[in-house]
Design a protein around this motif. Structure first.
Motif, PDB file in Angstrom:
ATOM      1  N   ALA A  97      -4.753   8.593   6.263  1.00  0.00           N
ATOM      2  CA  ALA A  97      -5.872   8.697   5.441  1.00  0.00           C
ATOM      3  C   ALA A  97      -5.956   7.213   4.769  1.00  0.00           C
ATOM      4  O   ALA A  97      -7.087   6.775   4.606  1.00  0.00           O
ATOM      5  N   MET A  98      -4.979   6.591   4.271  1.00  0.00           N
ATOM      6  CA  MET A  98      -4.889   5.386   3.382  1.00  0.00           C
ATOM      7  C   MET A  98      -5.343   4.270   4.236  1.00  0.00           C
ATOM      8  O   MET A  98      -6.307   3.595   3.947  1.00  0.00           O
ATOM      9  N   GLY A  99      -4.693   4.337   5.589  1.00  0.00           N
ATOM     10  CA  GLY A  99      -4.843   3.375   6.630  1.00  0.00           C
ATOM     11  C   GLY A  99      -6.379   3.373   6.980  1.00  0.00           C
ATOM     12  O   GLY A  99      -6.903   2.380   7.311  1.00  0.00           O
ATOM     13  N   ARG A 100      -6.993   4.730   7.291  1.00  0.00           N
ATOM     14  CA  ARG A 100      -8.453   4.957   7.625  1.00  0.00           C
ATOM     15  C   ARG A 100      -9.231   4.391   6.691  1.00  0.00           C
ATOM     16  O   ARG A 100     -10.103   3.932   7.200  1.00  0.00           O
ATOM     17  N   LEU A 111       0.832  -1.183  -0.234  1.00  0.00           N
ATOM     18  CA  LEU A 111      -0.005  -0.222   0.030  1.00  0.00           C
ATOM     19  C   LEU A 111       0.834   1.098  -0.108  1.00  0.00           C
ATOM     20  O   LEU A 111       0.524   2.264  -0.652  1.00  0.00           O
ATOM     21  N   ALA A 112       1.936   1.117   0.860  1.00  0.00           N
ATOM     22  CA  ALA A 112       2.689   2.492   0.722  1.00  0.00           C
ATOM     23  C   ALA A 112       3.485   2.697  -0.461  1.00  0.00           C
ATOM     24  O   ALA A 112       3.611   3.672  -0.848  1.00  0.00           O
ATOM     25  N   ARG A 113       3.882   1.619  -1.059  1.00  0.00           N
ATOM     26  CA  ARG A 113       4.526   1.640  -2.492  1.00  0.00           C
ATOM     27  C   ARG A 113       3.564   2.241  -3.552  1.00  0.00           C
ATOM     28  O   ARG A 113       3.936   3.117  -4.025  1.00  0.00           O
ATOM     29  N   GLU A 114       2.546   1.522  -3.636  1.00  0.00           N
ATOM     30  CA  GLU A 114       1.312   1.973  -4.505  1.00  0.00           C
ATOM     31  C   GLU A 114       0.728   3.520  -4.218  1.00  0.00           C
ATOM     32  O   GLU A 114       0.443   4.177  -5.124  1.00  0.00           O
ATOM     33  N   GLY A 115       1.006   3.813  -2.928  1.00  0.00           N
ATOM     34  CA  GLY A 115       0.447   5.171  -2.759  1.00  0.00           C
ATOM     35  C   GLY A 115       1.677   6.320  -2.863  1.00  0.00           C
ATOM     36  O   GLY A 115       0.923   7.408  -2.684  1.00  0.00           O
ATOM     37  N   PRO A 142       6.505   5.218   0.382  1.00  0.00           N
ATOM     38  CA  PRO A 142       7.182   3.966   0.854  1.00  0.00           C
ATOM     39  C   PRO A 142       7.905   4.095   2.110  1.00  0.00           C
ATOM     40  O   PRO A 142       8.034   2.903   2.832  1.00  0.00           O
ATOM     41  N   ARG A 143       8.067   5.223   2.751  1.00  0.00           N
ATOM     42  CA  ARG A 143       8.781   5.125   4.054  1.00  0.00           C
ATOM     43  C   ARG A 143       7.639   5.506   5.266  1.00  0.00           C
ATOM     44  O   ARG A 143       7.815   5.712   6.532  1.00  0.00           O
ATOM     45  N   SER A 144       6.086   5.313   4.883  1.00  0.00           N
ATOM     46  CA  SER A 144       5.112   5.597   5.895  1.00  0.00           C
ATOM     47  C   SER A 144       4.296   4.595   6.219  1.00  0.00           C
ATOM     48  O   SER A 144       3.374   4.583   6.328  1.00  0.00           O
ATOM     49  N   ALA A 145       4.944   3.168   5.760  1.00  0.00           N
ATOM     50  CA  ALA A 145       3.904   2.096   5.954  1.00  0.00           C
ATOM     51  C   ALA A 145       3.465   1.970   7.311  1.00  0.00           C
ATOM     52  O   ALA A 145       2.375   1.557   7.843  1.00  0.00           O
ATOM     53  N   ASN A 146       4.167   2.417   8.368  1.00  0.00           N
ATOM     54  CA  ASN A 146       3.868   2.247   9.749  1.00  0.00           C
ATOM     55  C   ASN A 146       2.611   3.047  10.080  1.00  0.00           C
ATOM     56  O   ASN A 146       1.703   2.770  10.877  1.00  0.00           O
ATOM     57  N   VAL A 147       2.657   4.408   9.404  1.00  0.00           N
ATOM     58  CA  VAL A 147       1.504   5.266   9.882  1.00  0.00           C
ATOM     59  C   VAL A 147       0.426   4.830   8.862  1.00  0.00           C
ATOM     60  O   VAL A 147      -0.827   5.162   9.420  1.00  0.00           O
ATOM     61  N   ILE A 148       0.365   4.072   7.699  1.00  0.00           N
ATOM     62  CA  ILE A 148      -1.080   3.464   7.329  1.00  0.00           C
ATOM     63  C   ILE A 148      -1.506   2.368   8.107  1.00  0.00           C
ATOM     64  O   ILE A 148      -2.667   2.356   8.403  1.00  0.00           O
ATOM     65  N   LEU A 149      -0.479   1.596   9.029  1.00  0.00           N
ATOM     66  CA  LEU A 149      -1.373   0.763   9.969  1.00  0.00           C
ATOM     67  C   LEU A 149      -1.921   1.539  11.148  1.00  0.00           C
ATOM     68  O   LEU A 149      -2.765   1.305  11.568  1.00  0.00           O
ATOM     69  N   LEU A 150      -1.075   2.832  11.586  1.00  0.00           N
ATOM     70  CA  LEU A 150      -2.020   3.763  12.574  1.00  0.00           C
ATOM     71  C   LEU A 150      -3.214   4.005  12.008  1.00  0.00           C
ATOM     72  O   LEU A 150      -4.133   3.963  12.702  1.00  0.00           O
ATOM     73  N   GLY A 151      -3.343   4.478  10.779  1.00  0.00           N
ATOM     74  CA  GLY A 151      -4.510   4.825  10.263  1.00  0.00           C
ATOM     75  C   GLY A 151      -5.848   3.724  10.197  1.00  0.00           C
ATOM     76  O   GLY A 151      -6.988   4.122  10.723  1.00  0.00           O
TER      77      GLY A 151
END
Length: 189
Positions: free
Chosen positions: A183-186, A130-134, A137-146
């Protein structure tokens, strides 16, 4: 309001950044917060775990008892299962679905996926993809937080404000990448 959170993963995956953002958001909601020190090897590749407790009432201890965690946020699926004894029966697991195979006898992913599927409340995401597609790439952890936002019981806007403060010194591009990741994670809740 009281939420007990176990943050876990492997050193270098951004567990401490997630803890900092949650802590900042909780304080901005005028909540009490206690965090146990990180346990394990905080270097890249080592097991990392931290207890984070937020509440509208004072908190006596920074450690979460077995069976007391409302949420496990895990950057790695095996680590989510490692801390399962601490999860409440109706608790949530929000985990990355991508293994970090740092040991030679890493369990078969089919077994891990089967164990996670037996639990009542699990969000499992391929945050790396998801981080790469979005383009973050350095924010995968924040996707999980969302993805964990509702389970945490914190206002989305407070998490967003916390990201702005926590990453402000790194520049607007880093702030905006992490806002986008949140927002992506949310959207995956």
């Amino acid at each position: 309001m009281k939420t007990d959170i176990i943050l876990c993963g492997v050193g270098g995956q951004g567990i401490l950044s997630i803890a900092t953002i949650i802590g900042e958001a909780a304080m901005n909601e005028n909540l009490y917060i206690k965090q146990a020190e990180v346990h394990g090897m905080s270097q890249r590749g080592g097991d990392v775990q931290s207890n984070l407790r937020i509440s509208s009432d004072p908190i006596a201890s920074d450690l979460i008892p077995r069976g007391g965690a409302d949420v496990i946020i895990s950057m790695e699926p095996m680590e989510a299962l490692r801390y399962l004894p601490w999860l409440k029966q109706d608790g949530w697991i929000i985990t990355s679905s991508t293994p970090f195979k740092n040991i030679p006898n890493y369990p078969d992913m089919a077994v891990i996926e089967s164990d996670l599927a037996k639990l009542p409340h699990v969000i499992s995401l391929d945050i790396e993809q998801l981080a790469r597609e979005g383009g973050v790439p350095r924010s995968a952890n924040v996707i999980l937080l969302g993805a964990a936002q509702k389970a945490l019981g914190l206002e989305y806007e407070k998490l967003e404000q916390a990201i702005r403060r926590v990453f402000a010194r790194k520049g607007d591009a880093v702030v905006e990448a992490n806002i986008k990741a949140l927002a992506m994670g949310r959207a995956k809740q």
